[in-house]
Design a protein around this motif. Structure first.
Motif, PDB file in Angstrom:
ATOM      1  N   ASP A   1      25.402  25.646  -1.687  1.00 49.57           N
ATOM      2  CA  ASP A   1      24.919  24.790  -0.418  1.00 49.57           C
ATOM      3  C   ASP A   1      24.047  23.791  -1.012  1.00 49.57           C
ATOM      4  O   ASP A   1      24.089  22.619  -0.200  1.00 49.57           O
ATOM      5  CB  ASP A   1      24.150  26.014   0.451  1.00 49.57           C
ATOM      6  CG  ASP A   1      25.486  26.555   1.311  1.00 49.57           C
ATOM      7  OD1 ASP A   1      26.770  26.524   1.026  1.00 49.57           O
ATOM      8  OD2 ASP A   1      25.054  27.717   1.971  1.00 49.57           O
TER       9      ASP A   1
ATOM     10  N   SER B   1      25.787  20.890  -2.520  1.00 47.94           N
ATOM     11  CA  SER B   1      26.287  20.181  -1.476  1.00 47.94           C
ATOM     12  C   SER B   1      25.358  19.197  -0.762  1.00 47.94           C
ATOM     13  O   SER B   1      25.615  18.120  -0.529  1.00 47.94           O
ATOM     14  CB  SER B   1      26.963  21.028  -0.276  1.00 47.94           C
ATOM     15  OG  SER B   1      28.053  21.637  -0.994  1.00 47.94           O
ATOM     16  N   LEU B   2      24.219  19.766  -0.450  1.00 51.69           N
ATOM     17  CA  LEU B   2      23.211  18.741   0.215  1.00 51.69           C
ATOM     18  C   LEU B   2      22.837  17.670  -0.718  1.00 51.69           C
ATOM     19  O   LEU B   2      22.765  16.490  -0.314  1.00 51.69           O
ATOM     20  CB  LEU B   2      21.674  19.495   0.240  1.00 51.69           C
ATOM     21  CG  LEU B   2      21.872  20.690   1.325  1.00 51.69           C
ATOM     22  CD1 LEU B   2      20.250  21.253   1.185  1.00 51.69           C
ATOM     23  CD2 LEU B   2      22.174  20.300   2.542  1.00 51.69           C
TER      24      LEU B   2
ATOM     25  N   TRP C   1      18.010  22.389   6.056  1.00 49.03           N
ATOM     26  CA  TRP C   1      18.434  23.595   5.739  1.00 49.03           C
ATOM     27  C   TRP C   1      18.034  24.850   5.664  1.00 49.03           C
ATOM     28  O   TRP C   1      18.388  25.899   6.063  1.00 49.03           O
ATOM     29  CB  TRP C   1      19.169  23.315   4.273  1.00 49.03           C
ATOM     30  CG  TRP C   1      19.896  24.281   3.666  1.00 49.03           C
ATOM     31  CD1 TRP C   1      21.177  24.755   3.809  1.00 49.03           C
ATOM     32  CD2 TRP C   1      19.673  25.036   2.651  1.00 49.03           C
ATOM     33  NE1 TRP C   1      21.766  25.530   3.175  1.00 49.03           N
ATOM     34  CE2 TRP C   1      20.723  25.947   2.397  1.00 49.03           C
ATOM     35  CE3 TRP C   1      18.466  25.274   1.944  1.00 49.03           C
ATOM     36  CZ2 TRP C   1      20.784  26.965   1.473  1.00 49.03           C
ATOM     37  CZ3 TRP C   1      18.778  26.352   0.968  1.00 49.03           C
ATOM     38  CH2 TRP C   1      19.552  27.231   0.720  1.00 49.03           C
TER      39      TRP C   1
ATOM     40  N   LEU D   1      29.112  22.688   4.650  1.00 53.68           N
ATOM     41  CA  LEU D   1      28.687  22.652   3.199  1.00 53.68           C
ATOM     42  C   LEU D   1      29.709  23.031   2.323  1.00 53.68           C
ATOM     43  O   LEU D   1      29.668  22.696   1.015  1.00 53.68           O
ATOM     44  CB  LEU D   1      27.346  23.132   3.129  1.00 53.68           C
ATOM     45  CG  LEU D   1      26.048  22.513   3.573  1.00 53.68           C
ATOM     46  CD1 LEU D   1      24.793  23.241   3.571  1.00 53.68           C
ATOM     47  CD2 LEU D   1      25.874  21.278   3.016  1.00 53.68           C
TER      48      LEU D   1
END
Lengths: 180, 208
Positions: free
Chosen positions: A48, A51-52, B106, B119
């Motif tokens: 994740d 991905s950011l 996040w 994501l």
């Protein structure tokens, strides 16, 4: 806290020096160190955070800042940022000046040609590591294949395809969840 | 050369910062290099194309991200160490701001199923992007048998046998450079193929 910052600095400085072939090439080693060895993040969190980095502009390896932030707040982000980027910058600055001096050396060509397949092999390993983390079903496979096909076919700003991939997966995922 | 050197001297630190800041703000997924080429070579003439491609080759060989290495080299060639620092700062600043904002958001939202779904899809699309970049960067290597063998060996060592990256580089680096050494086996073979081709073309010429 100081000990944790020191460990973060050491690990990311090491990754910096080992990043032959760039960020993608060092991805498997980064995953191994941050997930398996130090348990700073889980596999899912690592994916994740990666991905950011894809959604943010500029070098996508800025993702390392978020790993530092997770572990030790703003100080952690700063330490990881300097540790991961500064050693390479200094190395490049001096290596480039030397490189220019040996512009016509035959060994320069040997080094470039010899390191190129190593860098490409490492990038394939990085891509494979990310595929293992993110492709669990046909939708994921289709998103990856479609992105590859479109980019091979013509020049499109990658961020459009990346966002489209995220949205498609999101829609399929929530549909599935509602259907259940 | 003189013209290029003269315009290089004209690149102020502020102008360098602005170009790299823009590159850092608008480029995603490996687009930095194309943007820099457009602005440094085509628009401002701060570098000529040969210098740019030379810098790119060095960036790819040295450890570190291509875009960051490229900024260091180009900044250094224009304004020395301070130019390199200004270029890197400009390149990274927008990404740092966005990345930290996303990171904080996040942290708060990471149990949100929809964000997680998004994501995962982004990561899957990134696999396609990384594969494209790798294939494009390695288009020369993928057609040379020896390069393919080196590539396969590296992939198997890292991905299947999980060999530590330090050992992979310490062992494979010297071997690969030695194989490609001046007047080594690869170079000799390539020279032989080159001579043979020339001989064939001469023969064809004589027959006519």
């Amino acid at each position: 806290m100081a000990h944790k910052l020191l460990t973060l600095a050491w690990v990311f400085a090491l990754l910096s020096i080992l990043a032959v072939g760039g960020g993608t090439a060092v991805l498997p080693e980064m995953q191994k160190l941050t997930v398996t060895q130090y348990h700073w993040v889980t596999d899912q969190q690592f994916r994740d955070i990666y991905s950011l980095g894809q959604v943010a502009p500029g070098p996508n390896m800025l993702m390392v800042l978020v790993i530092g932030y997770r572990l030790a707040g703003a100080a952690g982000a700063a330490v990881v940022g300097f540790a991961f980027f500064l050693p390479d910058c200094i190395l490049t600055l001096f290596a480039n000046r030397m490189w220019m001096r040996y512009k016509d050396s035959l060994w320069r060509n040997a080094i470039q040609r010899g390191m190129a397949p190593i860098a490409i092999g490492l990038m394939l390993s990085g891509t494979y590591a990310l595929a293992r983390l993110s492709i669990h079903n046909l939708v994921g496979l289709a998103v990856a294949a479609a992105t590859l096909a479109v980019l091979m076919w013509r020049r499109v700003n990658p961020v459009l395809l990346i966002s489209a991939g995220g949205l498609i997966y999101l829609v399929c995922f929530t549909r599935l969840a509602q259907g259940r | 050369m003189d013209a290029a050197a003269a315009s290089r001297a004209r690149a102020s630190l502020g102008a360098i910062f602005k170009v790299f800041l823009t590159a850092g703000a608008i480029s995603f997924g490996g687009g930095v290099i194309a943007y820099l080429r457009q602005y440094l070579v085509a628009a401002n003439g701060w570098l000529d194309d040969d210098d740019f491609l030379d810098a790119l080759e060095i960036s790819e060989t040295l450890p570190g991200l291509n875009s960051v290495n490229m900024s260091v080299i180009v900044g250094d060639r224009m304004r020395g160490t301070i130019g390199a620092a200004v270029a890197v700062a400009g390149l990274m600043l927008p990404g740092i701001c966005v990345m930290m904002t996303l990171g904080v958001l996040w942290e708060r939202q990471r149990h949100n199923a929809e964000i997680n779904g998004f994501l995962v899809g982004v990561a899957a699309a990134a696999v396609g992007l990384l594969l494209t970049v790798t294939l494009q960067l390695g288009h020369k290597q993928f057609v040379r048998p020896l390069d393919l063998i080196v590539m396969a060996a590296i992939f198997i060592a890292v991905s299947l046998f999980k060999v530590s990256l330090i050992w992979v580089l310490l062992v494979a680096g010297p071997i690969a450079v030695w194989l490609y050494r001046p007047r080594g086996p690869v170079e000799t073979a390539e020279r032989f193929v080159h001579l043979r081709d020339r001989l064939h073309s001469h023969r064809a010429h004589w027959r006519h």
